[in-house]
Scaffold this motif. Structure first.
Motif, PDB file in Angstrom:
ATOM      1  N   ALA A  21       0.853  -1.185   0.000  1.00 32.42           N
ATOM      2  CA  ALA A  21       0.000   0.000   0.000  1.00 32.42           C
ATOM      3  C   ALA A  21       0.888   1.232   0.000  1.00 32.42           C
ATOM      4  N   GLU A  22       0.363   2.321  -0.541  1.00 36.51           N
ATOM      5  CA  GLU A  22       1.118   3.570  -0.579  1.00 36.51           C
ATOM      6  C   GLU A  22       1.034   4.303   0.745  1.00 36.51           C
ATOM      7  N   ALA A  23      -0.097   4.151   1.435  1.00 33.61           N
ATOM      8  CA  ALA A  23      -0.285   4.896   2.680  1.00 33.61           C
ATOM      9  C   ALA A  23      -1.137   4.098   3.660  1.00 33.61           C
ATOM     10  N   LEU A  24      -0.947   4.418   4.934  1.00 40.30           N
ATOM     11  CA  LEU A  24      -1.765   3.859   6.013  1.00 40.30           C
ATOM     12  C   LEU A  24      -2.267   5.009   6.856  1.00 40.30           C
ATOM     13  N   MET A  25      -3.594   5.101   7.016  1.00 36.56           N
ATOM     14  CA  MET A  25      -4.203   6.120   7.860  1.00 36.56           C
ATOM     15  C   MET A  25      -4.603   5.441   9.159  1.00 36.56           C
ATOM     16  N   LEU A  26      -4.009   5.870  10.266  1.00 30.50           N
ATOM     17  CA  LEU A  26      -4.078   5.146  11.530  1.00 30.50           C
ATOM     18  C   LEU A  26      -4.812   5.959  12.585  1.00 30.50           C
ATOM     19  N   ASP A  27      -5.803   5.326  13.219  1.00 31.05           N
ATOM     20  CA  ASP A  27      -6.559   5.987  14.276  1.00 31.05           C
ATOM     21  C   ASP A  27      -5.697   6.088  15.544  1.00 31.05           C
ATOM     22  N   SER A  28      -6.175   6.846  16.528  1.00 33.79           N
ATOM     23  CA  SER A  28      -5.386   7.099  17.738  1.00 33.79           C
ATOM     24  C   SER A  28      -5.467   5.959  18.745  1.00 33.79           C
ATOM     25  N   TRP A  29      -6.420   5.036  18.558  1.00 40.82           N
ATOM     26  CA  TRP A  29      -6.569   3.913  19.487  1.00 40.82           C
ATOM     27  C   TRP A  29      -7.082   2.715  18.714  1.00 40.82           C
ATOM     28  N   GLU A  83       3.961   0.731  19.551  1.00 46.44           N
ATOM     29  CA  GLU A  83       4.608  -0.504  19.108  1.00 46.44           C
ATOM     30  C   GLU A  83       4.207  -0.846  17.676  1.00 46.44           C
ATOM     31  N   LEU A  84       2.937  -0.622  17.333  1.00 53.39           N
ATOM     32  CA  LEU A  84       2.466  -0.898  15.980  1.00 53.39           C
ATOM     33  C   LEU A  84       3.197  -0.031  14.960  1.00 53.39           C
ATOM     34  N   VAL A  85       3.340   1.253  15.271  1.00 48.16           N
ATOM     35  CA  VAL A  85       4.023   2.162  14.350  1.00 48.16           C
ATOM     36  C   VAL A  85       5.477   1.739  14.150  1.00 48.16           C
ATOM     37  N   CYS A  86       6.153   1.390  15.242  1.00 46.79           N
ATOM     38  CA  CYS A  86       7.549   0.943  15.129  1.00 46.79           C
ATOM     39  C   CYS A  86       7.659  -0.311  14.279  1.00 46.79           C
ATOM     40  N   HIS A  87       6.702  -1.237  14.452  1.00 48.93           N
ATOM     41  CA  HIS A  87       6.715  -2.466  13.657  1.00 48.93           C
ATOM     42  C   HIS A  87       6.528  -2.148  12.175  1.00 48.93           C
ATOM     43  N   ILE A  88       5.581  -1.254  11.861  1.00 45.44           N
ATOM     44  CA  ILE A  88       5.313  -0.911  10.464  1.00 45.44           C
ATOM     45  C   ILE A  88       6.501  -0.190   9.856  1.00 45.44           C
ATOM     46  N   SER A 131       9.535  -0.605  10.569  1.00 45.22           N
ATOM     47  CA  SER A 131      10.597  -1.583  10.356  1.00 45.22           C
ATOM     48  C   SER A 131      10.291  -2.524   9.199  1.00 45.22           C
ATOM     49  N   SER A 132       9.056  -3.046   9.157  1.00 46.78           N
ATOM     50  CA  SER A 132       8.729  -4.079   8.175  1.00 46.78           C
ATOM     51  C   SER A 132       8.211  -3.519   6.846  1.00 46.78           C
ATOM     52  N   HIS A 133       7.693  -2.280   6.859  1.00 47.11           N
ATOM     53  CA  HIS A 133       7.180  -1.654   5.642  1.00 47.11           C
ATOM     54  C   HIS A 133       7.700  -0.207   5.562  1.00 47.11           C
ATOM     55  N   PRO A 134       9.000  -0.029   5.361  1.00 50.47           N
ATOM     56  CA  PRO A 134       9.596   1.318   5.439  1.00 50.47           C
ATOM     57  C   PRO A 134       9.158   2.265   4.332  1.00 50.47           C
ATOM     58  N   ALA A 135       8.551   1.742   3.241  1.00 49.78           N
ATOM     59  CA  ALA A 135       8.200   2.612   2.114  1.00 49.78           C
ATOM     60  C   ALA A 135       6.790   3.176   2.206  1.00 49.78           C
ATOM     61  N   ILE A 136       6.080   2.890   3.281  1.00 49.65           N
ATOM     62  CA  ILE A 136       4.692   3.347   3.373  1.00 49.65           C
ATOM     63  C   ILE A 136       4.617   4.730   4.014  1.00 49.65           C
ATOM     64  N   ASP A 137       3.693   5.536   3.525  1.00 50.61           N
ATOM     65  CA  ASP A 137       3.415   6.850   4.119  1.00 50.61           C
ATOM     66  C   ASP A 137       2.394   6.641   5.235  1.00 50.61           C
ATOM     67  N   LEU A 138       2.835   6.904   6.460  1.00 51.14           N
ATOM     68  CA  LEU A 138       1.994   6.636   7.625  1.00 51.14           C
ATOM     69  C   LEU A 138       1.401   7.932   8.149  1.00 51.14           C
ATOM     70  N   LEU A 139       0.074   8.025   8.149  1.00 53.62           N
ATOM     71  CA  LEU A 139      -0.635   9.228   8.587  1.00 53.62           C
ATOM     72  C   LEU A 139      -1.461   8.919   9.819  1.00 53.62           C
ATOM     73  N   ARG A 140      -1.409   9.818  10.792  1.00 53.04           N
ATOM     74  CA  ARG A 140      -2.253   9.680  11.985  1.00 53.04           C
ATOM     75  C   ARG A 140      -3.326  10.753  11.949  1.00 53.04           C
ATOM     76  N   ILE A 141      -4.463  10.434  12.493  1.00 57.36           N
ATOM     77  CA  ILE A 141      -5.589  11.366  12.416  1.00 57.36           C
ATOM     78  C   ILE A 141      -5.957  11.932  13.779  1.00 57.36           C
ATOM     79  N   ASP A 142      -4.963  11.954  14.693  1.00 52.26           N
ATOM     80  CA  ASP A 142      -5.261  12.452  16.045  1.00 52.26           C
ATOM     81  C   ASP A 142      -4.442  13.686  16.414  1.00 52.26           C
ATOM     82  N   GLY A 143      -3.701  14.249  15.460  1.00 51.92           N
ATOM     83  CA  GLY A 143      -2.950  15.456  15.753  1.00 51.92           C
ATOM     84  C   GLY A 143      -1.494  15.227  16.081  1.00 51.92           C
TER      85      GLY A 143
END
Length: 424
Positions: free
Chosen positions: A61-69, A77-82, A84-96
């Motif tokens: 996937a090109e991006a992951l939109m991740l909720d705050s809980w 821990e989830l973010v660190c895992h992603i 490490s294992s998927h370094p090319a993904i754009d990770l966006l959080r929607i909680d500020g």
């Protein structure tokens, strides 16, 4: 930081214009899906962290939109895992939450636009919480975001637990204890649970290996499918094969009807093989065959069935040593122990004895008046070596509750260890 020219997975498959939305909020996911699809994005949805990881593992996937809980995995821990294992993904959080590093999609503005429109559709009390920002944690490190104040309604929405009676950060509700050994056990469980990797749980009798297996299942993408248990030591050798693989009518004396085996019953879920060291050598070969190809034959049947099962095994025996002694197949050991987990003995985490005792007394207090331990009683428990581990502690406390009779306090004299008639 320079963005990559294209987004591809490890197998070279294109991840372009594919986004995963991970949130427990069905309404928020629906708004995001509609907005993103209008912008020509392919959207995949996850209601938990384990499901999000599984989707990433299945296809890029090109991006992951991740909720705050999320209900199953710690966000940091989830973010660190992603990362490490998927370094090319754009990770966006929607909680500020916002950091400055990480891959950025060349179409990030489209993602933020879709997120802002989804926020505008939320009730006013919630809108302040959902400021779109990219979350990027440097690989190899854990950084906690700054403290933020949420409106009361938003706190209810993301189900933030109160501090009173709350497990320590990083722990699991199934596992009682805050020692370093238990925190490390929890870390390993969270790490491997989202995958279908075979796990071998090792540890002494009474340490809680089945509890670990159930936690692995609960945190996996298979959590809504069956969790099937088979104790290899509790079934006669002559019947164990039929119990595992099933049998047809007339396959052997007494087989008056066809029967589905435990493996087949666990299709889509988890098969927990307790006391795997007790499995006969002849049956081990057939089990190895199933683990390698995912196919089985019922006893008395020529038809081959394909079954999707994650196998978690447990043992108190030194299987690697037994393999060198030719009493357990080495190839099966390696196939089961892709990810070994050692459950610590209670004597190795004595600092957890008090918390465990309170936990058991609380449970017992649901059926009879709640008892408490005297200071001397607690000290005696902490000094004991616990050869029977957590199970023995539970039994000692149950005897103590009975011997205390009408007294609210459990004294040293009420603590009986095995057949010993006193605490000496």
């Amino acid at each position: 930081m320079n963005s990559p020219q294209s987004f591809t997975g490890e197998n070279g498959a294109s991840a372009s214009r594919t986004v995963i939305v991970a949130s427990t909020d069905v309404a928020l996911r629906a708004r995001l899906r509609a907005n993103l699809m209008n912008l020509r994005w392919q959207v995949r949805e996850a209601s938990g962290g384990a499901e999000a990881v599984a989707l990433l593992d299945e296809a890029p996937a090109e991006a992951l939109m991740l909720d705050s809980w999320l209900p199953d995995l710690d966000i940091v821990e989830l973010v660190c895992h992603i990362r490490s294992s998927h370094p090319a993904i754009d990770l966006l959080r929607i909680d500020g939450t916002s950091e400055n590093e990480g891959v950025r999609s060349p179409r990030r503005n489209e993602l933020l636009h879709a997120l802002r429109e989804a926020q505008d559709a939320l009730p006013a009390t919630d809108t302040a919480v959902w400021a779109a920002a990219a979350l990027s944690i440097p690989r190899g490190s854990v950084q906690h975001s700054s403290v933020r104040v949420f409106p009361a309604s938003a706190q209810d929405r993301i189900r933030m637990p109160s501090s009173e009676g709350r497990p320590a950060e990083g722990t699991l509700p199934e596992l009682v204890g805050q020692s370093e050994a238990m925190l490390e056990l929890t870390r390993l469980i969270r790490m491997v649970a989202p995958r279908s990797t075979s796990v071998l749980i090792e540890g002494e009798t009474g340490t809680g290996k089945e509890i670990v297996a159930r936690a692995l299942h609960r945190l996996s993408v298979r959590s809504q499918k069956p969790f099937v248990v088979l104790n290899c030591a509790a079934i006669p050798e002559a019947l164990l094969e039929a119990e595992l693989f099933g049998h047809t009518r007339g396959a052997f004396t007494g087989a008056v009807a066809s029967r589905t085996g435990r493996i087949e019953a666990a299709h889509g879920g988890t098969l927990f093989l307790d006391e795997i060291g007790e499995m006969p050598l002849a049956l081990q070969a057939k089990m190895l065959r199933f683990l390698e190809c995912g196919e089985l034959q019922r006893v008395g049947d020529n038809e081959t069935l394909r079954v999707d099962v994650r196998v978690v095994a447990a043992t108190h025996q030194p299987l690697e040593q037994r393999a060198t002694e030719k009493t357990f197949r080495l190839d099966l050991y390696h196939r089961l122990a892709v990810f070994p987990i050692e459950v610590p003995a209670l004597r190795e985490r004595r600092e957890d004895v008090e918390m465990l005792a309170e936990h058991f007394l609380e449970q017992m207090g649901k059926e009879s008046p709640r008892k408490r331990l005297s200071e001397e009683g607690l000290a005696r428990l902490q000094m004991y070596s616990w050869p029977g581990n957590v199970r023995e502690l539970m039994h000692v406390l149950e005897r103590g509750v009975i011997l205390a009779q009408e007294r609210q306090e459990i004294r040293v004299a009420d603590l009986r260890f095995g057949r010993v008639t006193s605490a000496a």
